[in-house]
Structure formats: structure tokens, C-alpha cells
Design an enzyme around this catalytic site. Structure first.
Site, mmCIF file in Angstrom:
data_model
loop_
_atom_site.group_PDB
_atom_site.id
_atom_site.type_symbol
_atom_site.label_atom_id
_atom_site.label_comp_id
_atom_site.label_asym_id
_atom_site.label_seq_id
_atom_site.Cartn_x
_atom_site.Cartn_y
_atom_site.Cartn_z
ATOM 1 C CG HIS A 14 -9.225 6.609 1.864
ATOM 2 N ND1 HIS A 14 -9.631 7.699 1.193
ATOM 3 C CD2 HIS A 14 -9.184 5.651 0.871
ATOM 4 C CE1 HIS A 14 -10.035 7.410 -0.096
ATOM 5 N NE2 HIS A 14 -9.910 6.090 -0.267
ATOM 6 C CG ASP B 54 -9.664 2.546 -0.826
ATOM 7 O OD1 ASP B 54 -8.958 3.064 -0.572
ATOM 8 O OD2 ASP B 54 -10.718 2.916 -1.776
ATOM 9 C CG HIS C 76 -9.325 -0.275 -5.711
ATOM 10 N ND1 HIS C 76 -8.382 0.356 -4.707
ATOM 11 C CD2 HIS C 76 -10.489 0.331 -5.622
ATOM 12 C CE1 HIS C 76 -8.998 1.323 -4.065
ATOM 13 N NE2 HIS C 76 -10.226 1.216 -4.426
ATOM 14 C CG HIS D 267 -13.225 2.368 -6.407
ATOM 15 N ND1 HIS D 267 -13.362 1.696 -5.101
ATOM 16 C CD2 HIS D 267 -14.132 1.788 -6.950
ATOM 17 C CE1 HIS D 267 -14.229 1.194 -5.089
ATOM 18 N NE2 HIS D 267 -14.815 1.124 -6.220
ATOM 19 C CG ASP E 51 -10.752 7.236 -4.246
ATOM 20 O OD1 ASP E 51 -11.354 6.267 -4.864
ATOM 21 O OD2 ASP E 51 -10.482 7.196 -3.134
ATOM 22 C CG HIS E 52 -7.695 4.439 -5.252
ATOM 23 N ND1 HIS E 52 -7.003 4.019 -4.147
ATOM 24 C CD2 HIS E 52 -8.946 4.829 -4.651
ATOM 25 C CE1 HIS E 52 -7.665 4.155 -3.059
ATOM 26 N NE2 HIS E 52 -8.873 4.527 -3.164
ATOM 27 C CG HIS F 58 -12.757 -1.619 -1.261
ATOM 28 N ND1 HIS F 58 -13.578 -0.792 -0.990
ATOM 29 C CD2 HIS F 58 -12.224 -0.485 -2.691
ATOM 30 C CE1 HIS F 58 -13.725 0.553 -1.411
ATOM 31 N NE2 HIS F 58 -12.572 0.485 -2.344
HETATM 32 FE FE FE Z 1 -10.483 4.997 -2.110
HETATM 33 ZN ZN ZN Z 2 -11.944 2.311 -3.241
#
Ligand code: FE
Ligand code: ZN
Length: 258
Positions: A169, A131, A56, A58, A60-61, A114
Site C-alpha cells: 500500500h 500488509d 494473505h 484479504h 484487496d490482495h 495482520h
Molecule cells: Fe491490504
Molecule cells: Zn490486508
């Protein structure tokens, strides 16, 4: 069995590095939120990065995707319904990522909730689920509805018990503390919480988990059980008729849990 190792990023992200069964010096990474830690591991192990899988959008990905793709010439695969940082092969439910020369083949599963375009990669007994499902918990519902998220978790829960769960995570300890509040009488949760505490005390990873194990300890996979339902009803102070209502109540309970 697929050879997968974690690359740590930020404070609690895992970028999963998959060794290609068909090419000993080739690797694929999942959700590289940062390029640097991936580069360090590739160098250390003498590996070439041939593909990048994204679950996805985001940051942090995907934060390291463009840089890694440019520097290594790696092919990028990602969700068709989301904006990605660079050109990618776009995937939707039921598609396959077939990397024949690497000996890899993953089925793409749409698992919205998410984010609306979130996908997972399933193959070789492993699930890379970003996530959506965590060990002992699930991702926050930023974009989807409770019914959508529960449906996504149900689809994951239909996979074989032995499926190894590679989520993005290290949230297991906090998740299981919450799970123990929801089901204080669940011995599997208490055991998992103790084992997880011991691992985290020495900063060890708690992943991957296994789906069969998650069925026993993850309250979000247990919304149809009387124990979780009655705990959710007690917390919400009302009757929850539908599994999606139980799910929503447990999710918002977790959102406020410290
Ligand atoms: Fe994340
Ligand atoms: Zn995420």
C-alpha cells in the site's frame, strides 16, 4: 538486481510485477487484488504471466487471482494457513518458491499479526511483505497479538540493511506524519516526511523503501529505543515494561491518529 515495477490497483494498493531474470518475456505478480490493471500492463509490455504470489487472503490482495490464474495458466502460490480463491501451492515458514526456469527463488517467511497466516517472500535482495511492514509504519493487527506482530517485524528487521521493501500500500505519507508525532526530534523522520510529501504532491510512488532506512524512520521498528518508548508511555499514561507493550501502545495510538 531484480526488476520490479508497481501496478496500481484500487485507491492505494500496489501489485508488484517482477520481471523474470531467466526469461525476458515472463513475469510474476504479487498480491493481484484486481486482474484488469495487471492484464493491461502485461499487454503493454508484451509479457506472459507465469506465477502469482499471495501474501494473505484479504480481498484487496487476492481479488484478481482466480481470473488471472485461469486466463494465463499461471501457477498460484500462497499461505498454507489461509483460505485462497483457487487452487494454489501452499507455503509455510522456511519453504522456497523455486522457479528455476525463471531464475527466481524466494524464501517464505511466516509473519503473522495482520492476519494469522500472513507470509512474506524474500529473495534477490527484495522482500514482498504485503500488509505487515509498510514504509514508516506497519499493518493493522486484525488477527494477531502485539507480541506476534512485533516478532514478525523483528524477523524482517534481521534481514540485511539493503533489503528493498515492497509493501502492498501507498501509506507512507500518513505513516510518516504519525512517526513525526512519535519522534518529533528524529531528523531522519522529518527529512523522510518532506521527501515523501514532495513525491505525493505529484502522485509519485514512495516505494520500495530499504530496510536500513526503515530502521531509522519507522516507529514500529524502533519500539526498543528510549525515544519511542517514552513517547508511547506519555501517550498511554503508564509505564510500558516490555517491547511488546510499547509496540501495542504505538499501534493503538496510530489506529486513532488522524
Ligand atoms: Fe491490504
Ligand atoms: Zn490486508
Amino acid at each position: 538486481m531484480l526488476e520490479v515495477s508497481p501496478v496500481r490497483a484500487f485507491s492505494d494498493n500496489y501489485i508488484w510485477l517482477i520481471r523474470a531474470p531467466g526469461q525476458p518475456d515472463a513475469a510474476v505478480v504479487v498480491d493481484p487484488g484486481q486482474a484488469r490493471p495487471v492484464d493491461e500492463v502485461l499487454e503493454e509490455l508484451g509479457l506472459r504471466l507465469l506465477a502469482i504470489l499471495v501474501t494473505h487472503y484479504h480481498p484487496d490482495h487476492v481479488g484478481g487471482v482466480a481470473e488471472l490464474a485461469a486466463n494465463h495458466g499461471a501457477r498460484v502460490f500462497g499461505p498454507a494457513r489461509e483460505r485462497l480463491p483457487c487452487e494454489a501451492q501452499l507455503l509455510d515458514d522456511g519453504d522456497h518458491v523455486r522457479l528455476a526456469e525463471l531464475g527466481l527463488d524466494f524464501l517464505v517467511m511466516a509473519i503473522p499479526g495482520h492476519t494469522l497466516g500472513h507470509i512474506a517472500y524474500y529473495g534477490h535482495g527484495a522482500l514482498f511483505c504485503g500488509d505487515t511492514l509498510f514504509s514508516g509504519g506497519c499493518g493493522r493487527m486484525f488477527e494477531g497479538t502485539p507480541a506476534q506482530m512485533l516478532d514478525s517485524l523483528d524477523r524482517i528487521a534481521a534481514l540485511p540493511d539493503e533489503t528493498r521493501i515492497y509493501c502492498a500500500h501507498e501509506y507512507t505519507l500518513g505513516n510518516l506524519r504519525f512517526a513525526a508525532s512519535v519522534e518529533p526530534g528524529n531528523a531522519d523522520v522529518i527529512d523522510a516526511l518532506e521527501a515523501t510529501r514532495a513525491l505525493r504532491e505529484r502522485d509519485a510512488i514512495t516505494l520500495p523503501s530499504e530496510l536500513g532506512r526503515e530502521r531509522g524512520i519507522n516507529p514500529f521498528l524502533r519500539c526498543r529505543l528510549p525515544s519511542v518508548r517514552s513517547a508511547a508511555e506519555a501517550h498511554a499514561g503508564r509505564t510500558l515494561a516490555q517491547p511488546s507493550e510499547v509496540f501495542a501502545a504505538v499501534r493503538s495510538w496510530k489506529d486513532g491518529f488522524r
